[in-house]
Design a protein around this motif. Structure first.
Motif, PDB file in Angstrom:
ATOM      1  N   ALA A  93       0.847  -1.194   0.000  1.00 24.72           N
ATOM      2  CA  ALA A  93       0.000   0.000   0.000  1.00 24.72           C
ATOM      3  C   ALA A  93       0.879   1.239   0.000  1.00 24.72           C
ATOM      4  CB  ALA A  93      -0.908   0.010   1.229  1.00 24.72           C
ATOM      5  N   PHE A  94       0.268   2.379  -0.346  1.00 23.51           N
ATOM      6  CA  PHE A  94       0.939   3.644  -0.097  1.00 23.51           C
ATOM      7  C   PHE A  94       0.118   4.420   0.919  1.00 23.51           C
ATOM      8  CE2 PHE A  94      -1.989   5.244  -3.314  1.00 23.51           C
ATOM      9  CZ  PHE A  94      -2.129   6.608  -3.060  1.00 23.51           C
ATOM     10  N   VAL A  95       0.793   5.200   1.751  1.00 18.63           N
ATOM     11  CA  VAL A  95       0.120   5.870   2.871  1.00 18.63           C
ATOM     12  C   VAL A  95       0.402   7.367   2.906  1.00 18.63           C
ATOM     13  CG1 VAL A  95       0.094   3.789   4.296  1.00 18.63           C
ATOM     14  CG2 VAL A  95       2.032   5.360   4.453  1.00 18.63           C
ATOM     15  N   ARG A  96       1.228   7.851   1.997  1.00 16.01           N
ATOM     16  CA  ARG A  96       1.531   9.284   1.970  1.00 16.01           C
ATOM     17  C   ARG A  96       1.875   9.705   0.547  1.00 16.01           C
ATOM     18  NH1 ARG A  96       5.421   6.546   4.699  1.00 16.01           N
ATOM     19  NH2 ARG A  96       4.287   6.982   6.619  1.00 16.01           N
ATOM     20  N   THR A 409       0.167  11.285  -5.518  1.00 18.76           N
ATOM     21  CA  THR A 409      -0.130  12.548  -4.845  1.00 18.76           C
ATOM     22  C   THR A 409      -1.404  13.175  -5.393  1.00 18.76           C
ATOM     23  OG1 THR A 409       2.227  12.925  -4.424  1.00 18.76           O
ATOM     24  CG2 THR A 409       0.777  14.840  -4.294  1.00 18.76           C
ATOM     25  N   ALA A 410      -1.619  13.075  -6.700  1.00 19.34           N
ATOM     26  CA  ALA A 410      -2.846  13.611  -7.283  1.00 19.34           C
ATOM     27  C   ALA A 410      -4.077  12.889  -6.727  1.00 19.34           C
ATOM     28  CB  ALA A 410      -2.797  13.479  -8.810  1.00 19.34           C
ATOM     29  N   LEU A 411      -3.985  11.568  -6.607  1.00 20.42           N
ATOM     30  CA  LEU A 411      -5.101  10.804  -6.039  1.00 20.42           C
ATOM     31  C   LEU A 411      -5.310  11.161  -4.577  1.00 20.42           C
ATOM     32  CD1 LEU A 411      -7.245   8.583  -5.977  1.00 20.42           C
ATOM     33  CD2 LEU A 411      -5.402   6.914  -5.611  1.00 20.42           C
ATOM     34  N   LEU A 412      -4.228  11.172  -3.799  1.00 24.56           N
ATOM     35  CA  LEU A 412      -4.348  11.441  -2.373  1.00 24.56           C
ATOM     36  C   LEU A 412      -4.865  12.854  -2.123  1.00 24.56           C
ATOM     37  CD1 LEU A 412      -4.011  10.532   0.498  1.00 24.56           C
ATOM     38  CD2 LEU A 412      -1.578  11.039   0.351  1.00 24.56           C
ATOM     39  N   ALA A 417      -7.759  16.550   0.296  1.00 22.46           N
ATOM     40  CA  ALA A 417      -7.638  18.006   0.220  1.00 22.46           C
ATOM     41  C   ALA A 417      -8.672  18.643  -0.699  1.00 22.46           C
ATOM     42  CB  ALA A 417      -6.234  18.401  -0.238  1.00 22.46           C
ATOM     43  N   GLY A 418      -9.549  17.832  -1.283  1.00 17.57           N
ATOM     44  CA  GLY A 418     -10.627  18.381  -2.088  1.00 17.57           C
ATOM     45  C   GLY A 418     -10.228  18.875  -3.457  1.00 17.57           C
ATOM     46  N   THR A 419      -9.057  18.463  -3.974  1.00 14.94           N
ATOM     47  CA  THR A 419      -8.662  18.871  -5.324  1.00 14.94           C
ATOM     48  C   THR A 419      -9.428  18.034  -6.351  1.00 14.94           C
ATOM     49  OG1 THR A 419      -6.811  17.315  -5.326  1.00 14.94           O
ATOM     50  CG2 THR A 419      -6.369  19.550  -4.546  1.00 14.94           C
ATOM     51  N   PRO A 420      -9.445  18.441  -7.620  1.00 13.10           N
ATOM     52  CA  PRO A 420     -10.197  17.688  -8.633  1.00 13.10           C
ATOM     53  C   PRO A 420      -9.716  16.241  -8.751  1.00 13.10           C
ATOM     54  CG  PRO A 420      -9.611  19.846  -9.478  1.00 13.10           C
ATOM     55  CD  PRO A 420      -8.885  19.697  -8.184  1.00 13.10           C
ATOM     56  N   ALA A 421     -10.651  15.353  -9.062  1.00  7.74           N
ATOM     57  CA  ALA A 421     -10.326  13.933  -9.195  1.00  7.74           C
ATOM     58  C   ALA A 421      -9.453  13.708 -10.424  1.00  7.74           C
ATOM     59  CB  ALA A 421     -11.605  13.107  -9.314  1.00  7.74           C
ATOM     60  N   PRO A 422      -8.405  12.882 -10.315  1.00  9.29           N
ATOM     61  CA  PRO A 422      -7.593  12.566 -11.494  1.00  9.29           C
ATOM     62  C   PRO A 422      -8.425  11.859 -12.556  1.00  9.29           C
ATOM     63  CG  PRO A 422      -6.485  11.884  -9.467  1.00  9.29           C
ATOM     64  CD  PRO A 422      -7.889  12.243  -9.096  1.00  9.29           C
ATOM     65  N   GLU A 423      -8.006  11.991 -13.796  1.00 11.44           N
ATOM     66  CA  GLU A 423      -8.721  11.395 -14.919  1.00 11.44           C
ATOM     67  C   GLU A 423      -8.762   9.878 -14.792  1.00 11.44           C
ATOM     68  OE1 GLU A 423     -11.072  11.733 -18.183  1.00 11.44           O
ATOM     69  OE2 GLU A 423     -10.113  13.405 -17.145  1.00 11.44           O
ATOM     70  N   GLY A 424      -9.933   9.303 -15.085  1.00  9.12           N
ATOM     71  CA  GLY A 424     -10.067   7.855 -15.152  1.00  9.12           C
ATOM     72  C   GLY A 424     -10.592   7.194 -13.892  1.00  9.12           C
ATOM     73  N   PHE A 425     -10.660   7.926 -12.772  1.00 14.47           N
ATOM     74  CA  PHE A 425     -11.165   7.343 -11.528  1.00 14.47           C
ATOM     75  C   PHE A 425     -12.686   7.499 -11.441  1.00 14.47           C
ATOM     76  CE2 PHE A 425      -6.744   7.800 -10.281  1.00 14.47           C
ATOM     77  CZ  PHE A 425      -6.532   6.668  -9.508  1.00 14.47           C
ATOM     78  N   ARG A 471      -8.205  20.004   4.510  1.00 13.38           N
ATOM     79  CA  ARG A 471      -6.938  20.120   5.237  1.00 13.38           C
ATOM     80  C   ARG A 471      -6.340  18.730   5.414  1.00 13.38           C
ATOM     81  NH1 ARG A 471     -10.464  23.758   6.886  1.00 13.38           N
ATOM     82  NH2 ARG A 471      -9.788  25.950   7.077  1.00 13.38           N
ATOM     83  N   PRO A 472      -5.328  18.387   4.634  1.00 19.51           N
ATOM     84  CA  PRO A 472      -4.741  17.044   4.734  1.00 19.51           C
ATOM     85  C   PRO A 472      -4.086  16.812   6.088  1.00 19.51           C
ATOM     86  CG  PRO A 472      -4.036  18.176   2.722  1.00 19.51           C
ATOM     87  CD  PRO A 472      -4.699  19.194   3.581  1.00 19.51           C
ATOM     88  N   LEU A 473      -3.960  15.537   6.421  1.00 21.65           N
ATOM     89  CA  LEU A 473      -3.271  15.134   7.644  1.00 21.65           C
ATOM     90  C   LEU A 473      -1.775  15.335   7.462  1.00 21.65           C
ATOM     91  CD1 LEU A 473      -3.257  13.685  10.434  1.00 21.65           C
ATOM     92  CD2 LEU A 473      -3.166  11.528   9.171  1.00 21.65           C
TER      93      LEU A 473
END
Length: 535
Positions: A93-96, A409-412, A417-425, A471-473
């Motif tokens: 997994a990735f966690v950050r 990072t784009a997905l996380l 943080a409420g940024t736009p969803a990456p393409e394809g998800f 606000r990300p952790l």
């Protein structure tokens, strides 16, 4: 691999219950919750009775783009030695995200997120696993995780991804059958097909846990009873191989001791009554994997980018390492070309590697970094203590890591943080995952700072959700609790002067450079100040 038997996840809330439960052969502890110099008395008492203890890490993020943090690896190794563990486990997994590879602040997920099943992500994961193996004094096993979301453009199935990981690194597997069921409900993946593709001899042990379905989504809660579909997946696994160990996980909403005992009995019954009948086709498939060279992973030219420092070589720890067959001498990694002519040469030769002469590989052995192991027949690939051989993938270059870092990072960022969803998800699934992450974060902050729900009452959760949505952790949950209160005080969201005064007193006591004193007098004064704040 050591036969573990039947175990349960050790948690302080059920420590007394575990001590009374019959037939507990071993326990698993969350590694990050154990302080080597202050092992809980109940856990020490179990060890003195001969109960095996296995540390289970949750924060390495081996599936992330960055190389494993040397400090986290050293901490996990220290816990393995403290507990005299036969192995340690972590997650695929990735966690950050963020950090130097993306030239952005690091952000935490607070949860285990899935790795894209692509060959480039596999190359990064394999190198991270090798780094971890070199740093740990005992064998490493990795767990498949549950997921609500899928990456677009995946190239491998779950079974193929896990199998190639084992073949390239020699790592063991911790198979969570509850996670297989979760992915069946949420992502339509067939547990039987995944199990068919796995090298069953590589299984170190198995997790079993409960969950709940809400609105067509299965939540792997570890707070509900084990369901029959999960036991059915366990039976599917046992029909292929008898696992060395099976463990019941329970993390919350702990039931009475009798209910825990009944769940353990149900697990034992499945293992004891399911006949193991490897089919000829399955045996032939395992044999072919044992001798067939694995495909080389793609490699891109390295680009100038910051890289995490590699962990310094250190001597194997004699008392534990010798007991479990760890390497007795210092090992150093082979030089890695980073840029310029070295990188160009690596790129030019990545696709032209040839297999070495067939040679058998002993159990638990893994390749020296930078040296391709030989390919050859392995004796009885279905046996749990024999490893098959494979061809090591080339080390992942900074280009692969940077590309993976940007994608993760784009997905996380979209999730926390409420940024736009990456393409394809699937945007609907991303919203479900985002809400689940915030809910878990609120629960953990309430546990590390129990005064906040008491001060805020029913307003705690909606206030925290409003705070966490964008606000990300960062910096851990205690820092998160302080930041949450700072925002409440700064925005004067609560006009009640009593609530405001109590929040301010709570923040002042915990925001200093030194931890709170545990001296009885200091604790009495804090209680008096908080009581005064209620007036």
């Amino acid at each position: 691999m050591k036969r573990l038997g039947t175990g349960i996840g050790w948690r302080p809330e059920i420590a007394e219950d575990i001590a009374r439960l019959p037939g507990i052969d071993w326990v698993e502890v969350v590694a990050e919750n154990i302080c080597p110099g202050h092992v809980p008395d109940a856990l020490t008492a179990l060890r003195e009775r001969g109960t095996t203890v296995v540390p289970h890490g949750v924060s390495l993020g081996l599936g992330g783009a960055a190389r494993p943090d040397p400090g986290r690896l050293a901490a996990l190794a220290e816990r393995a030695e403290t507990l005299a563990a036969p192995l340690v486990t972590e997650h695929i997994a990735f966690v950050r995200g963020g950090g130097p590879l993306t030239a952005s602040p690091e952000i935490e997920a607070g949860h285990l997120l899935p790795v894209p099943r692509t060959r480039q992500a596999l190359a990064v994961l394999c190198e991270n696993v090798r780094i971890a193996q070199d740093a740990l004094p005992v064998p490493l096993a990795l767990e498949n995780i549950a997921a609500l979301i899928s990456w677009p453009g995946e190239e491998l199935t779950e079974g193929q991804f896990l199998t190639e990981l084992v073949e390239r690194t020699g790592v063991r597997l911790l198979i969570d059958v509850a996670n297989l069921h979760t992915n069946h409900v949420n992502r339509g993946e067939d547990p039987a097909r995944t199990l068919d593709a796995l090298p069953t001899w590589a299984i170190a042990y198995v997790h079993v846990a409960g969950g709940v379905e809400r609105d067509g989504v299965w939540h792997d809660s570890h707070a509900h009873p084990v369901t029959q579909p999960v036991l059915d997946v366990l039976a599917e696994l046992c029909s292929r191989a008898t696992p060395p160990g099976v463990l019941l996980e329970r993390d919350d909403a702990f039931p009475p001791t009798a209910e825990l005992a009944a769940e353990l009995d149900a697990i034992r019954a499945v293992v004891a009554t399911t006949p193991t009948v490897p089919t000829p086709d399955r045996a032939a498939l395992s044999a072919r994997r044992a001798v067939a060279p694995a495909r080389a992973l793609p490699r891109l030219a390295a680009v100038p980018a910051p890289r995490s420092p590699a962990p310094a070589p250190r001597p194997a720890r004699a008392p534990v390492a010798a007991a479990h067959g760890a390497r007795p001498a210092v090992r150093t990694a082979a030089p890695r070309p980073a840029s310029g002519a070295g990188a160009a040469h690596a790129t030019a030769t990545a696709g032209t590697a040839t297999a070495a002469a067939p040679t058998a590989r002993p159990a638990g052995h893994r390749a020296t970094p930078g040296v391709a192991p030989a390919v050859g027949p392995a004796a009885a690939p279905s046996a749990p203590d024999v490893a098959t051989a494979g061809v090591a993938a080339p080390d992942a270059g900074d280009a692969e890591r940077q590309r993976l870092a940007l994608a993760q990072t784009a997905l996380l960022s979209a999730l926390v943080a409420g940024t736009p969803a990456p393409e394809g998800f699937d945007r609907g699934r991303l919203r479900v995952q985002s809400r689940a992450l915030i809910a878990k974060r609120a629960d953990v902050v309430a546990r590390v700072a129990p005064e906040l729900p008491e001060i805020l009452g029913t307003a705690y959760r909606p206030a925290f959700v409003a705070y966490a949505r964008h606000r990300p952790l960062r910096g851990g949950y205690r820092r998160d609790a302080l930041a949450f209160v700072e925002r409440l005080l700064a925005t004067e969201e609560f006009t009640d002067p009593v609530v405001h005064r109590r929040l301010a007193a709570w923040w002042r006591e915990r925001s200093g450079p030194a931890p709170l004193s545990t001296h009885p007098t200091a604790r009495l004064l804090r209680a008096a100040r908080l009581a005064w704040g209620k007036k």
